[in-house]
Design a protein around this motif. Structure first.
Motif, short mmCIF file in Angstrom:
data_model
loop_
_atom_site.label_atom_id
_atom_site.label_comp_id
_atom_site.label_asym_id
_atom_site.label_seq_id
_atom_site.Cartn_x
_atom_site.Cartn_y
_atom_site.Cartn_z
N SER A 1 -9.24 -3.39 11.85
CA SER A 1 -8.35 -2.67 12.77
C SER A 1 -7.72 -1.50 12.02
CB SER A 1 -7.25 -3.62 13.27
OG SER A 1 -6.49 -4.06 12.15
N TRP A 2 -7.09 -0.59 12.78
CA TRP A 2 -6.55 0.62 12.19
C TRP A 2 -5.04 0.67 12.35
CZ3 TRP A 2 -10.23 3.22 9.63
CH2 TRP A 2 -11.56 2.98 10.01
N SER A 3 -4.33 1.19 11.37
CA SER A 3 -2.89 1.37 11.50
C SER A 3 -2.36 2.26 10.37
CB SER A 3 -2.17 0.02 11.44
OG SER A 3 -2.00 -0.37 10.08
N LEU A 4 -1.08 2.57 10.47
CA LEU A 4 -0.43 3.34 9.40
C LEU A 4 0.42 2.41 8.54
CD1 LEU A 4 0.69 6.56 11.32
CD2 LEU A 4 -1.03 6.40 9.50
N ARG A 5 0.31 1.07 8.72
CA ARG A 5 1.23 0.12 8.09
C ARG A 5 1.29 0.26 6.58
NH1 ARG A 5 -1.80 -5.76 8.11
NH2 ARG A 5 -0.25 -6.17 6.47
N TRP A 6 0.13 0.64 5.96
CA TRP A 6 0.13 0.69 4.50
C TRP A 6 0.85 1.93 3.98
CZ3 TRP A 6 -0.40 -3.71 2.41
CH2 TRP A 6 -1.18 -4.70 3.03
N TYR A 7 0.86 2.98 4.81
CA TYR A 7 1.65 4.16 4.43
C TYR A 7 3.15 3.82 4.51
CZ TYR A 7 -2.49 7.07 4.24
OH TYR A 7 -3.69 7.60 3.88
N VAL A 8 3.50 3.07 5.57
CA VAL A 8 4.88 2.63 5.72
C VAL A 8 5.27 1.74 4.53
CG1 VAL A 8 6.50 1.33 7.16
CG2 VAL A 8 4.76 2.80 8.22
N ALA A 9 4.38 0.82 4.20
CA ALA A 9 4.64 -0.09 3.08
C ALA A 9 4.84 0.68 1.78
CB ALA A 9 3.48 -1.09 2.94
N LEU A 10 4.03 1.71 1.63
CA LEU A 10 4.10 2.55 0.42
C LEU A 10 5.49 3.15 0.27
CD1 LEU A 10 2.82 4.01 -1.96
CD2 LEU A 10 1.91 5.69 -0.39
N LEU A 11 6.01 3.71 1.40
CA LEU A 11 7.31 4.38 1.35
C LEU A 11 8.43 3.42 1.02
CD1 LEU A 11 7.08 6.93 4.30
CD2 LEU A 11 7.18 7.40 1.84
N SER A 12 8.27 2.17 1.39
CA SER A 12 9.37 1.19 1.17
C SER A 12 9.16 0.37 -0.11
CB SER A 12 9.49 0.27 2.38
OG SER A 12 8.24 -0.33 2.63
N HIS A 13 8.12 0.70 -0.87
CA HIS A 13 7.86 -0.02 -2.12
C HIS A 13 8.66 0.65 -3.25
CE1 HIS A 13 5.83 -1.56 -5.66
NE2 HIS A 13 5.20 -2.46 -4.90
N LEU B 1 6.88 1.75 -6.65
CA LEU B 1 6.01 2.93 -6.60
C LEU B 1 6.81 4.21 -6.36
CD1 LEU B 1 2.95 1.44 -4.68
CD2 LEU B 1 2.95 2.33 -7.01
N THR B 2 7.77 4.17 -5.45
CA THR B 2 8.53 5.40 -5.18
C THR B 2 9.38 5.77 -6.39
OG1 THR B 2 10.21 4.06 -4.07
CG2 THR B 2 8.62 5.19 -2.66
N GLY B 3 9.94 4.76 -7.06
CA GLY B 3 10.71 5.04 -8.28
C GLY B 3 9.83 5.66 -9.36
N ALA B 4 8.66 5.06 -9.56
CA ALA B 4 7.74 5.57 -10.56
C ALA B 4 7.30 7.00 -10.22
CB ALA B 4 6.51 4.66 -10.67
N PHE B 5 7.10 7.24 -8.91
CA PHE B 5 6.73 8.58 -8.46
C PHE B 5 7.78 9.60 -8.91
CE2 PHE B 5 6.89 11.96 -5.25
CZ PHE B 5 5.58 12.39 -5.26
N LYS B 6 9.08 9.22 -8.72
CA LYS B 6 10.15 10.15 -9.11
C LYS B 6 10.14 10.38 -10.62
CE LYS B 6 13.07 8.96 -5.22
NZ LYS B 6 13.94 7.83 -4.81
N VAL B 7 9.94 9.30 -11.40
CA VAL B 7 9.87 9.44 -12.86
C VAL B 7 8.76 10.41 -13.24
CG1 VAL B 7 9.26 8.24 -15.00
CG2 VAL B 7 10.82 7.15 -13.35
N SER B 8 7.58 10.23 -12.62
CA SER B 8 6.44 11.08 -12.96
C SER B 8 6.69 12.54 -12.61
CB SER B 8 5.19 10.59 -12.24
OG SER B 8 4.66 9.47 -12.89
N VAL B 9 7.27 12.77 -11.42
CA VAL B 9 7.54 14.15 -11.00
C VAL B 9 8.52 14.81 -11.97
CG1 VAL B 9 8.65 15.58 -9.24
CG2 VAL B 9 6.99 13.83 -8.57
N ALA B 10 9.56 14.08 -12.36
CA ALA B 10 10.56 14.64 -13.27
C ALA B 10 9.92 14.98 -14.61
CB ALA B 10 11.71 13.64 -13.47
N LEU B 11 9.15 14.03 -15.13
CA LEU B 11 8.49 14.25 -16.41
C LEU B 11 7.54 15.45 -16.34
CD1 LEU B 11 7.88 13.28 -19.30
CD2 LEU B 11 6.13 11.77 -18.35
N ALA B 12 6.70 15.46 -15.32
CA ALA B 12 5.72 16.54 -15.19
C ALA B 12 6.40 17.89 -15.06
CB ALA B 12 4.79 16.28 -14.00
N SER B 13 7.55 17.92 -14.39
CA SER B 13 8.26 19.20 -14.22
C SER B 13 8.76 19.72 -15.56
CB SER B 13 9.44 19.03 -13.26
OG SER B 13 8.98 18.52 -12.03
N VAL B 14 9.39 18.84 -16.31
CA VAL B 14 9.90 19.25 -17.63
C VAL B 14 8.74 19.73 -18.51
CG1 VAL B 14 10.98 18.43 -19.76
CG2 VAL B 14 11.89 17.71 -17.54
#
Lengths: 353, 263, 263, 353
Positions: B44-56, B59-72
């Protein structure tokens, strides 16, 4: 419109590491005149030009404009316009902004800038292209913009670095005439660097032939072409027959076993080289009667080049290259014809071997 | 040489590459799966895993760490790399070619070697496990790309434009600001994007230098995959591919892909 | 513009790079340490850690695994990549440019994304944790480089030589064997070396596809470093750097470093 | 040494996708003669050459050598020698191996191969360079090797694709004569592609001027130059004055308000273009007396080009470009001089506007 300035170089020398690019060049360019610097690639002519512009610091010597020594000035303080072989337009700016760049640097107000840019573009016949980017223009148009950009600042000296060599033959002919007209109208002192001898002879008041960092000869075009001081100069400015000969007395040489008069100008007795331009050899009926040198030979090769017929003639040990104007009623010769070939003694110029 | 053999070779290539690139094409449908486990094609098809991603949070914390590091890292790499490229391109000092070779050397050094070397050095400098240490390590990886792109950009500036500006009355600083810099802008953009992507994606060297203490996005993904494999991972992939593609399009617009990647 | 500012910039560059590259210079003395622990400079000198390296079964075994894997991958990458490059360079079929872009795409894709994509795909194909799966994964990484080097080499073949051979009476096969192949040989060498180095060094994608089951040299080094840090690691680094340098010199001789790395 | 073959093209056409590169070209090259294909870049001349060599499959038409249809044969089965603009030597082989390549392909034994390679290298004056690599040779030497490599297989047809355009002017002159001599000695049927009109006129027995994939005119050099069939041909083979005029009757035109005779060859009455070559305009004393057309004008520009003086003359609404041979005793004019300019009526050729 422009003030005509005098340009003087005294002993200008440039070393790149151990290599000597320019070796004690002294030149005077009269106000409002055009000097052609002619020479093979690597002869130092472009380095001289860049030294005048201040883009290359000289190792020794002085450069003065109207008596003022500019040798130590940076390029942006010299008030000299330079037109490059590769146009060197600013690709990110419009035609108008390109031409106006120098005025902007001089703090000219926007309104006056607009007027002068329009004038300059009109002068090079590009009115109406103000808004275009350089890449939208043809090569010829780009070079006109470059010329307008250099002239709009009313520089004291205009330098042209092989400005026509990236253009095709037809455009080159056209722009050659146009550049000369503009230069004469503005009476701007100009140095024109080129490796094309026809270009230098046709455009310039004075031509300097350079070789290995030095000026080999400098003078009006006709003098360079008719009275070259060395075989190198003679060969560089036009086609040439060169034969070994022997100088037997001032004004007399032995060529292929026969004695004859020639222009020996101070060449010592002994082995030497006799030279003559192909179009100064006159075949058969084309030669006027008179006290001319002559040899008899056989035509070995004929090439028709439209306005010109080129012959190779074998006469004894001599190979003659002859060029005849393909005039309307000139007789033409064929391979195998026996022809008499004459020339004026003083067209036969002798150089030390 | 002959038309038919050309078409034959073409077909071989297409087949070969469809096979090699198929993985990426499979990820997209997987990410829109409605199932609780990995199956292809999804039931079946859904967007549930994208929703799950945003509330994980991990992963979202690590994403912020990576963005900050890469920017510097990107900011510093641009600064060092552009300065170096300018000096290399305009300078005539001795050892210029040797330096350029030295600069591009890290491009070829396997990351395991770099990781080891940095591990050993940092342990004596006390940089091991520190944030400055990670930044420095990423800098060693990213700067050579910046140097390479900027050196090429400087070498391929239209000939004579800087000289032309000087003869028209522009002082050196004005030449740089009005002519050189505007013409280099595309290369600066490309360098920044590439530098960001490399730092963002870096795993090996980071692991050597900090161990798993600094949880960047790749490390967190690693940890996640280690415990389970579900369509959430496909959703992460799609987000990352989309981000990367956006970067690549930026580079392509700026300098052309081939020049940036080389070749 | 002015000489002194150039020298100034040059000095900045030298300082900067000495700093960035210092790690690698420090590894060499460390590897000849006679101490039992890491210290710089070492208190005594010896070859003991090289001896220890040779007798370390885990590392030597992993080395053999990596060499075998890299050899297989290189052979396959050369085959696929050269075929593809030849078809791309000589072909005139539709979509040629799109294909070339597709080929170079993996060069820019972060390895984490590739790893994820392959993980997801292989799990449905049953390739996960298998040797063919790892080979395939490495192939996705290495082939683009081969394609790029060979495409460039084919594009920069002296113009007309193949046509000249044909007009002189050489049939297409003979042209390839007598003219094209000899002229491509340097590029083939460079591709092979680069492909080998990439496969040999690969960690991230391998970890995704097989987990730590296939113990390649980088994985084993990881494991080793995880438990202790001693001069053995410096010895491993030096051996790897020496091997890589030999490869780089081979590439340099063959096609010139800058052309291989790009730029 | 070589058999002289006849080459015939009938309706040769080549499409690249929707673009028509060659559009129904038919040609006959007589055994042992040299055809020059002349035209601007993109006119299809190189595609014709590559079609003859079999490197480009034709869309339609036939190519026959001595009556034998070779249209469908692959390049390695055609027995045609091709010399490329970029030399295209095999960089990994020695000079001797390059020249011997074609013989090896034909299974010629090593001993005979050595003899024939030595002969071929002697013919192009490169004896003794057998062991060198191509990169160790100058451009001119490389092109000689390429020529030897093409000739050593004794091909039925020799094709030359702008073989001189990568060389400098002096070398070009020299090699031009040499290639023609070798071609005439071997009596090998040759097609020479070039964009340089002087080269085509000077070297070839027959010249075909191409434009937009078609042959605009084909004939002996003098015919192409003196009696071009169109303004395009006339402009391409040499410099030209072009003025608007009106044809008032066969053989009579009105030019700048005056009626005069001209060569109108079938151009209908009405607006047309009158053309004349600059060197057919005769200034002042240089013009013989007789029933010549003439105008009076003022010199606006003079350029001295060594063996030639170029003038611009303004006469009424006409701008005249005049070229005078800088003969030894010719009078020269200066800017501002009022001069009479004459020409023979049939040198003034009229084309439809």
């Amino acid at each position: 419109m422009t003030r005509s300035a005098a340009l003087t170089l005294r002993g200008v020398t440039k070393h790149f590491g151990a290599a000597v690019a320019v070796d004690g060049v002294s030149l005077d360019v009269a106000p409002g005149s055009m000097l052609g610097l002619l020479g093979p690639s690597g002869c130092g002519k472009t380095t001289v030009l860049r030294a005048i512009a201040g883009l290359v610091p000289v190792t020794a010597g002085t450069i003065t404009v109207d008596g003022e020594d500019i040798t130590a000035r940076p390029p942006h303080g010299r008030d000299i316009g330079l037109v490059f072989q590769q146009y060197a337009l600013f690709p990110h700016l419009s035609v108008a902004a390109n031409v106006g760049f120098g005025l902007e640097m001089r703090g000219v107000a926007a309104a006056e800038r607009r007027t002068r840019v329009a004038e300059a573009l009109a002068m090079v016949q590009l009115s109406g292209l103000d808004g275009r980017r350089p890449r939208e223009l043809s090569g010829g148009q780009q070079q006109r913009v470059a010329l307008a950009r250099a002239l709009v600042i009313r520089p004291r000296i205009l330098l042209l670095d092989e400005p026509l060599s990236n253009l095709d033959a037809r455009l080159r002919d056209e722009l050659r005439v146009e550049i000369r007209r503009i230069q004469q109208r503005l009476r701007i002192t100009t140095v024109f660097v080129t490796h094309d001898q026809a270009e230098a002879l046709a455009m310039c008041d004075v031509v300097g032939v350079m070789s290995q960092g030095r000026v080999a000869q400098i003078g009006p075009p006709a003098e360079i072409y008719e009275r070259p001081v060395s075989r190198m100069v003679a060969e560089f400015v036009g086609r040439l027959n060169t034969w070994p000969c022997e100088v037997v007395a001032p004004g007399r040489i032995r060529l292929d076993g026969r004695e004859m008069p020639a222009a020996t100008d101070g060449v010592a007795n002994g082995a030497a080289l006799a030279t003559i331009r192909p179009h100064r050899l006159l075949l058969g009926g084309a030669a006027p009667a008179g006290a001319l040198n002559h040899v008899t030979g056989q035509v070995t090769h004929v090439a028709y080049v439209g306005d010109l017929v080129q012959y190779h003639v074998a006469a004894g040990a001599l190979q003659l290259r002859v060029e005849a104007h393909a005039a309307r009623h000139a007789e033409t010769h064929r391979v195998g014809d026996v022809v008499e070939c004459r020339w004026w003694p003083d067209d036969l110029r002798v150089f030390g071997a | 040489m002959v038309g038919t053999s050309r078409y034959g070779a073409g077909a071989v290539v297409v087949a070969l590459y469809l096979f090699l690139l198929a993985p990426i094409a499979i990820v997209l449908p997987l990410s829109f799966s409605g199932d609780s486990y990995l199956s292809f094609p999804p039931a079946s098809w859904s967007l549930r895993w994208y929703v799950a991603l945003l509330s994980h949070d991990g992963l979202t914390g690590a994403f912020k760490v990576s963005v900050a590091l890469a920017s510097v890292v990107t900011a510093l790499a641009l600064l060092c790399g552009t300065t170096a490229a300018y000096a290399l391109a305009r300078g005539t000092f001795r050892g210029r070619d040797a330096l350029l070779a030295l600069f591009t050397a890290p491009l070829l050094l396997p990351s395991v070697i770099l990781g080891l070397a940095l591990l050993l050095t940092f342990s004596s400098w006390g940089l091991l496990g520190t944030y400055p240490g990670v930044v420095l390590a990423h800098l060693v990886l990213c700067t050579p790309y910046v140097v390479r792109i900027m050196t090429t950009a400087l070498a391929t500036l239209p000939p004579g434009v800087e000289d032309a500006a000087a003869t028209l009355g522009a002082a050196p600083g004005v030449v740089f600001r009005r002519v050189t810099l505007p013409l280099l802008l595309p290369a600066v953009t490309a360098s920044a994007v590439l530098s960001f992507l490399i730092s963002f994606d870096e795993v090996v060297v980071s692991l050597f230098v900090t161990g798993p203490r600094l949880v960047t996005l790749p490390v967190e993904i690693f940890n996640y995959v280690d415990t389970r494999t579900d369509p959430l991972i496909a959703a992460v992939s799609v987000v990352l591919v989309a981000g990367t593609l956006a970067g690549v399009v930026l580079i392509e617009r700026a300098v052309g892909l081939r020049r940036a990647v080389g070749g």
